[in-house]
Design a protein around this motif. Sequence first.
Motif, PDB file in Angstrom:
ATOM      1  N   SER A   5     -35.653  84.431   1.557  1.00  0.00           N
ATOM      2  CA  SER A   5     -36.054  83.151   0.972  1.00  0.00           C
ATOM      3  C   SER A   5     -36.050  82.044   2.018  1.00  0.00           C
ATOM      4  N   HIS A  61     -33.629  77.712  -5.935  1.00  0.00           N
ATOM      5  CA  HIS A  61     -32.807  78.715  -6.620  1.00  0.00           C
ATOM      6  C   HIS A  61     -31.494  78.103  -7.098  1.00  0.00           C
ATOM      7  N   ALA A 115     -29.610  83.805  -3.193  1.00  0.00           N
ATOM      8  CA  ALA A 115     -31.064  83.763  -3.334  1.00  0.00           C
ATOM      9  C   ALA A 115     -31.649  85.083  -2.846  1.00  0.00           C
ATOM     10  N   GLN A 163     -36.940  77.585  -1.006  1.00  0.00           N
ATOM     11  CA  GLN A 163     -36.702  78.557  -2.076  1.00  0.00           C
ATOM     12  C   GLN A 163     -35.217  78.676  -2.399  1.00  0.00           C
ATOM     13  N   LYS A 164     -34.380  78.556  -1.383  1.00  0.00           N
ATOM     14  CA  LYS A 164     -32.934  78.606  -1.610  1.00  0.00           C
ATOM     15  C   LYS A 164     -32.467  77.376  -2.391  1.00  0.00           C
TER      16      LYS A 164
END
Length: 285
Positions: A78, A86, A74, A82-83
């Motif tokens: 992040s 992703h 990622a 967000q990870k």
Amino acid sequence: MTWLETVIIAIVEGLTEFLPVSSTGHMIITQNLLGIEQGDPFVHAFTFIIQFGAILSVVCLYWKRFFQFDNSPAPAGSSMWQKLKHKYYFYWLLIVGVLPAVIIGLLAKKSGLLDWLLDSVLVVAIMLVVGGVFMLFCDKLFNKGSDANKVNEGRAFRIGLYQCISVIPGVSRSMATIVGGMTQGLTRQRAAEFSFFLAVPTMAGATLLDLLDLLKEDTAWATSHNITMLILGCVVAFIVALLAMKWFVAFLTKYGFKAFGYYRIIVGGIILALLLTGHSLAMVD
């Protein structure tokens, strides 16, 4: 419903689920032709549940893409969310895409509108013709897709909004979502494939709701005969849809929607003519 009626309806479902001709509309027409009682809660549930059987063929045929994860690193900095997004971005797009259908579908079901629409072969006939006329021109209107354009969150949500139109029998979920994808700059093939993927959570949710409603209202339907009919319908729809899906993608990519438009106009026109002249669709009264 008899064994033969179940197999016939399931074949119709499997053949039409991924074609832009409305599988729900064709099942309603078929049920009327066979003289199956409309308005019965089990018949309504059967209509949705065997669609999920057909949709599972997507998971089987596209299993490598359906069970895909992004294992690349990622972006630096992040957050945990967000990870996760992703890594599971494909599934996140499906969640975003299915949200509009969840909201509209629940409202239509609670209001009783969905049950009323499922009982109306007239609505199916009208929407077959209207959708058919539209499909004669949609290739020229929206055929500007590029392989460079991919499904992102915004496109997934807007395609999901198009999917909501298919709550009206005769519209075709497949047509609504594929055209929706084409309006977002996707190629016909990419729009069709995302339409297939989006169908899985959509129909899974619809199936679950119908099962819960059946169990909540009355369990008298859960006879060994009806349960066997459900299983048989799902299996037949799954096998037929598996065979039909690849053909459809190849045909749509090469020829577009026009042939399906003419088919819809002919079928819808014949049904409208019969209804307006006072004839019954049932082959036996």
